[in-house]
Design a protein around this motif. Sequence first.
Motif, PDB file in Angstrom:
ATOM      1  N   ALA A  84     -16.720  93.008  23.038  1.00  0.00           N
ATOM      2  CA  ALA A  84     -17.080  92.524  24.377  1.00  0.00           C
ATOM      3  C   ALA A  84     -16.975  93.602  25.460  1.00  0.00           C
ATOM      4  O   ALA A  84     -16.182  94.532  25.356  1.00  0.00           O
ATOM      5  N   ALA A  85     -17.794  93.435  26.506  1.00  0.00           N
ATOM      6  CA  ALA A  85     -17.701  94.346  27.659  1.00  0.00           C
ATOM      7  C   ALA A  85     -17.523  93.566  28.953  1.00  0.00           C
ATOM      8  O   ALA A  85     -17.319  94.156  30.003  1.00  0.00           O
ATOM      9  N   SER A  86     -17.582  92.232  28.875  1.00  0.00           N
ATOM     10  CA  SER A  86     -17.401  91.465  30.120  1.00  0.00           C
ATOM     11  C   SER A  86     -16.024  90.809  30.133  1.00  0.00           C
ATOM     12  O   SER A  86     -15.465  90.498  29.076  1.00  0.00           O
ATOM     13  N   PHE A 283     -18.610  96.288  40.443  1.00  0.00           N
ATOM     14  CA  PHE A 283     -17.549  95.320  40.731  1.00  0.00           C
ATOM     15  C   PHE A 283     -17.457  94.274  39.620  1.00  0.00           C
ATOM     16  O   PHE A 283     -16.728  93.305  39.720  1.00  0.00           O
ATOM     17  N   SER A 284     -18.226  94.514  38.527  1.00  0.00           N
ATOM     18  CA  SER A 284     -18.319  93.504  37.467  1.00  0.00           C
ATOM     19  C   SER A 284     -17.060  93.358  36.635  1.00  0.00           C
ATOM     20  O   SER A 284     -16.781  92.286  36.131  1.00  0.00           O
ATOM     21  N   LYS A 285     -16.340  94.448  36.447  1.00  0.00           N
ATOM     22  CA  LYS A 285     -15.221  94.354  35.501  1.00  0.00           C
ATOM     23  C   LYS A 285     -13.976  93.774  36.163  1.00  0.00           C
ATOM     24  O   LYS A 285     -13.010  93.451  35.492  1.00  0.00           O
ATOM     25  N   GLY A 372      -8.286 101.922  30.959  1.00  0.00           N
ATOM     26  CA  GLY A 372      -9.626 101.347  30.848  1.00  0.00           C
ATOM     27  C   GLY A 372      -9.680 100.218  29.849  1.00  0.00           C
ATOM     28  O   GLY A 372      -8.667  99.546  29.589  1.00  0.00           O
ATOM     29  N   ILE A 373     -10.844 100.052  29.256  1.00  0.00           N
ATOM     30  CA  ILE A 373     -11.023  98.888  28.362  1.00  0.00           C
ATOM     31  C   ILE A 373     -11.537  99.255  26.975  1.00  0.00           C
ATOM     32  O   ILE A 373     -11.581  98.406  26.102  1.00  0.00           O
ATOM     33  N   PHE A 374     -11.953 100.533  26.804  1.00  0.00           N
ATOM     34  CA  PHE A 374     -12.534 100.924  25.509  1.00  0.00           C
ATOM     35  C   PHE A 374     -11.754 102.063  24.848  1.00  0.00           C
ATOM     36  O   PHE A 374     -11.169 102.896  25.540  1.00  0.00           O
ATOM     37  N   ALA A 375     -11.813 102.085  23.514  1.00  0.00           N
ATOM     38  CA  ALA A 375     -11.369 103.267  22.767  1.00  0.00           C
ATOM     39  C   ALA A 375     -12.334 103.406  21.595  1.00  0.00           C
ATOM     40  O   ALA A 375     -12.926 102.422  21.149  1.00  0.00           O
ATOM     41  N   SER A 419     -13.031  97.267  22.135  1.00  0.00           N
ATOM     42  CA  SER A 419     -12.734  96.836  23.508  1.00  0.00           C
ATOM     43  C   SER A 419     -11.525  95.895  23.492  1.00  0.00           C
ATOM     44  O   SER A 419     -11.373  95.076  22.587  1.00  0.00           O
ATOM     45  N   ILE A 420     -10.687  96.027  24.529  1.00  0.00           N
ATOM     46  CA  ILE A 420      -9.519  95.151  24.597  1.00  0.00           C
ATOM     47  C   ILE A 420      -9.690  94.117  25.718  1.00  0.00           C
ATOM     48  O   ILE A 420      -8.754  93.406  26.063  1.00  0.00           O
ATOM     49  N   ILE A 421     -10.894  94.032  26.257  1.00  0.00           N
ATOM     50  CA  ILE A 421     -11.091  93.214  27.450  1.00  0.00           C
ATOM     51  C   ILE A 421     -10.966  91.714  27.157  1.00  0.00           C
ATOM     52  O   ILE A 421     -10.569  90.932  28.002  1.00  0.00           O
ATOM     53  N   ARG A 422     -11.293  91.327  25.914  1.00  0.00           N
ATOM     54  CA  ARG A 422     -11.225  89.892  25.596  1.00  0.00           C
ATOM     55  C   ARG A 422     -10.296  89.598  24.417  1.00  0.00           C
ATOM     56  O   ARG A 422     -10.471  88.612  23.708  1.00  0.00           O
TER      57      ARG A 422
END
Length: 459
Positions: A84-86, A283-285, A372-375, A419-422
Amino acid sequence: MKYENVKNDLKQQINSGAIKPGSKLPSIRELSVQWKCSKNTVIRAIDELEKEHLIYSVPKSGYYVIVRPSKSEGRPEGRIDFAAASPDPGIIPYEEIGHGLNRAVQLYGDRLFTYGDPLGFLSLRETISQHMAVSQIFAEPERICIVSGSQQALHLLASMPFPNGKSAILVEQPCYTGMLRIMSLLGVTPIGIARTESGLDLDELERHFRNNSIKFFYTVPRYHNPLGTSLSRLEKETIASLAEKYDVYIVEDDYLADLETDSKADPICSYDHSGRVIYIRSFSKIMLPGLRLGAAVLPASLITLFRMYKSSSDLSTSALSQAALEIHLGSGLFQRHAARMRDRYGIRMKALQKACSQYLNEGFRLSKSAGGIFAQLELPDHLVAEELAAALRQKDVYVFPTMQCYLPSMESANSWRLSIIRTNELEIEHGIRIIRQTADELMSQRRTNKFSRSAITWI
Ligand SMILES: Cc1ncc(COP(=O)(O)O)c(C=O)c1O
């Protein structure tokens, strides 16, 4: 009674569910009678609870307890989503944003329901100018354009002619897929330069700037998508000075600026002395991607043309979204929410590093993402990134193979973007264990197949 006691008591009742989410609090007078204290003491306690986003006020009605969606809401049961990216619906402050939208309608009235300046509300641009100054971007509101997501700014810039009269776009490899798609749809000539965990080869960058007709270099210096890593100060300074030397523009996509944990990590834009850096913020993240909000800071030489392209694309960005952002930035809610996300994502990133070092040792390598949110996770040669990703999908674990982030002409890494966002810490640990197990199963299946194939050949 002290206001802290009233506040803690109310807080405990809200957290335990004794006062139900969505319900109205008793009136200030009733509360002051209940706690045998002055109305001012109650008002102070209520103010604090509102600041902590446990309650919100409805003018002429009273105070209500915020309804928080459960952590797993919006996330299919059992699914572990490293692709995920959102943002996680479980941590988005919907009530606050809804509240901001209501306030926007009250405050701005008619202005929200008509066409506006293609550059966006002046008051919002002033607020954004102040917000960006915290990250060492000093842009007058006249050079800021509110865009419908940073994606729109990228699309407009890729379409526009530039004062240097050059045509190709230089991109990092790997690169954000959304930018690759824009270039391919517009038929722009792309050129790739390798970016690894240790950054860019600055000599190679200079060769490209000198020898090719490059309109702009698109770069994501901070928490790169998909690598997760950031460029060093030296790299950023060099990019700004090469831009001036060879008359090449830089499009700096700072999509995760608000998640930065290092106050010294300045953008390329802050080293630009020749007006060749176009700075883009999303401003999305932090807020909802669905509000479609971003901002572009343009050199004076480009703002008029950019405004024309923006206007021809959608006349202007949704006024309702702009007003909601202005209220969030102006009230400090945005900044507080960003701080909460930084903490959450930081904990998750550590959990990812720990789980990978515990379960994925031989041949796997996780990029050293500082935030951040990605590796990026590199896979051993004997495991094909897409094949293992397909096997994981059968187990409801989703990863993002980075092959999609490369130009067809460039050699791609055998890796995934994680991604660790979700994903929460438990899911991260569980997900990485499933990756280990599935990789082992794939290998033993391959060994069996090899054995049965050789058996058939032998017969
Ligand atoms: C690097 C990068 N740039 C731009 C975007 C587009 O974001 P926005 O929602 O602001 O259009 C994304 C979206 O994930 C992204 O990863």
